[in-house]
Design an enzyme around this catalytic site. Structure first.
Site: not given
Ligand code: C5P
Length: 232
Positions: A10, A32, A59-61, A63-64, A66-68, A119, A181, A210-211
């Site tokens: 990110d 990702k 990760d572009l999720k 939603h449109d 079907p054809n698009t 979430t 974590r 991520g972090r």
């Molecule tokens: O930094 P961290 O470990 O929290 O990053 C988690 C990644 O997963 C981020 O890119 C966040 O947008 C993504 N994500 C999430 N929870 C979700 C869906 C995606 O944390 N339910």
């Protein structure tokens, strides 16, 4: 499909992400790329990271209609990403069209997974704003089943939901789980978190981290610790 750790890159610019990934000399983690980096740096960033030898979850999720979605997925498939996603709320017809667009002439395609309910959406908002009058857990599992019916490979979900998704959709249905974590780490803004070892126990197929890796003093060591706990 083997278990793997996916690093959520990110970052907001190409320089930051390339600088981060160049710390990895011995291994080539699965990464990702999300909307921020993709919209800032464009499709070139995907090609560049791919050329460095990494697998990519884009990760572009989508939603449109079907054809698009079919046409957009066809473009992503040509970018040679390894995994991409869409919103199951787009309906089974949209998900089927996505698979059609993704499938290459030789029959191969990237792994396609669905987002069920984000979430960040609470049951209360889902009931009152979206008028979906069911318990959120039931909606998540129903959307997962729709994704399976459409031929998708799996869903993004909390590690805490992974076991249930496998029970309902089968062990081969892939669970990709963020919210991870280390036991001794900061949880930041995540609420329901799991350690890599626990995610393995519950049966996640991929964890998205991520972090705990990107912000670590030694990202390579943090990545290796994740792999050791999750993959073994
Ligand atoms: O930094 P961290 O470990 O929290 O990053 C988690 C990644 O997963 C981020 O890119 C966040 O947008 C993504 N994500 C999430 N929870 C979700 C869906 C995606 O944390 N339910």
């Amino acid at each position: 499909m083997g278990r793997d750790v996916i690093i959520a890159c990110d970052f907001s610019s190409k320089d930051e992400v390339i600088n981060f990934l160049s710390k990895f000399t011995d291994e080539k983690p699965f990464v990702k790329i999300g909307m921020e980096l993709f919209y800032a740096a464009g499709p070139e960033i995907v090609k560049e990271i791919k050329a460095m030898g990494h697998k990519i979850f884009l990760d572009l999720k989508l939603h449109d209609i079907p054809n698009t979605v079919m046409k957009a997925m066809n473009v992503l498939s040509k970018l040679d990403v390894d995994m991409c996603n869409l919103h199951a709320a787009g309906t089974i017809a949209m998900m089927e069209a996505a698979i059609k667009g993704l499938t290459r002439e030789d029959g191969t395609r990237p792994i396609l997974i669905a987002v069920t309910q984000l979430t960040s959406t609470s049951e209360e908002r889902m009931n009152e704003e979206l008028l979906i009058n069911k318990p959120i857990d039931e909606v998540v599992m129903h959307y997962a089943l729709n994704a399976k019916k459409a031929g998708l490979d799996g869903v993004v979900c909390s590690p805490l939901e992974a076991a249930k998704v496998h029970n309902i959709c089968g062990d081969d249905f892939v669970t990709v789980t963020p919210g991870v974590r280390f036991a001794d780490g900061d949880i930041g803004d995540q609420v329901r978190v799991t350690t890599p070892a626990k995610a393995r126990e519950i049966g996640s197929d991929y964890i998205v981290v991520g972090r705990p890796i990107t912000q670590a003093d030694d990202p390579v060591a943090a990545y290796r610790r994740c792999v050791a706990e999750f993959v073994g």
